[in-house]
Design an enzyme around this catalytic site. Sequence first.
Site, PDB file in Angstrom:
ATOM      1  N   ALA A 127      -0.603   0.755   6.072  1.00  0.00           N
ATOM      2  CA  ALA A 127      -0.815  -0.036   7.286  1.00  0.00           C
ATOM      3  C   ALA A 127      -1.746  -1.206   6.976  1.00  0.00           C
ATOM      4  CB  ALA A 127      -1.417   0.834   8.388  1.00  0.00           C
ATOM      5  N   ASP A 128      -1.574  -2.259   7.727  1.00  0.00           N
ATOM      6  CA  ASP A 128      -2.479  -3.401   7.613  1.00  0.00           C
ATOM      7  C   ASP A 128      -2.498  -4.146   8.934  1.00  0.00           C
ATOM      8  OD1 ASP A 128      -4.132  -4.811   5.421  1.00  0.00           O
ATOM      9  OD2 ASP A 128      -3.185  -6.458   6.508  1.00  0.00           O
ATOM     10  N   GLN A 129      -3.603  -4.818   9.166  1.00  0.00           N
ATOM     11  CA  GLN A 129      -3.750  -5.607  10.392  1.00  0.00           C
ATOM     12  C   GLN A 129      -4.346  -6.957  10.037  1.00  0.00           C
ATOM     13  OE1 GLN A 129      -6.963  -4.873  13.366  1.00  0.00           O
ATOM     14  NE2 GLN A 129      -5.260  -4.375  14.714  1.00  0.00           N
ATOM     15  N   LYS A 133       0.828  -1.211   0.000  1.00  0.00           N
ATOM     16  CA  LYS A 133       0.000   0.000   0.000  1.00  0.00           C
ATOM     17  C   LYS A 133       0.865   1.265   0.000  1.00  0.00           C
ATOM     18  CE  LYS A 133      -3.607  -2.261   2.718  1.00  0.00           C
ATOM     19  NZ  LYS A 133      -4.266  -2.271   4.042  1.00  0.00           N
ATOM     20  N   ALA A 176       0.913  -3.836  11.125  1.00  0.00           N
ATOM     21  CA  ALA A 176       2.141  -3.424  10.453  1.00  0.00           C
ATOM     22  C   ALA A 176       1.977  -2.024   9.899  1.00  0.00           C
ATOM     23  CB  ALA A 176       2.477  -4.397   9.332  1.00  0.00           C
TER      24      ALA A 176
END
Length: 194
Positions: free
Chosen positions: A70-72, A55, A107
């Site tokens: 960001a990612d979860q 991203k 992250a």
Amino acid sequence: MVLASKSVARRAVLEGAGVPFEAVGSGVDEDVAKAELLAKRATPRQVAEALAEEKALAVSVGRPDLVLGADQTLEFQGQLFDKAETIDAARERLKTLRGKPHMLHSAVVVAERGAVVWRETQSATLRMRDFSDTFLEAYLSAEGEAALGSVGCYRLESQGVQLFSKIEGDYFTILGLPLMGLLDLLRRRGILTP
């Protein structure tokens, strides 16, 4: 700074912290990227890290700004869970997690001009209490479609906190945006006052 996400939760975290930013969708097809990563046997933590990077890089190409991706992911018994698409699926998800621990991996990657300049991943462990079916139905009735907005079918900053008996980890990590290291970076870069 640019946030490569339209996530309401991430925007709220940055706004609450007083970080100036512009939100831009990344254009990344997360389902395709996730499927490719899982085919390569990536762990749930690695999936969050790779998606955050993808991203950030996608938006940062040709831009002079710092771009935050960001990612979860939610890991339960070694497996990656995706968001529930219906209230019935949310009900089943919560029944599966009830009385047991799961992990959230959040992250964050910052890119500049198509190159990663900073990254951090934090994890939190949350144990759901052994709540009753009566509580579950009341919770889903109160949350409604909002329960479908997160992979765990809860918002810790709302009534979702009542689902838990124990939480180990940073609050902002649970919200999907580890913040302390990011704030340090933004101060070093002059985006925030040191």
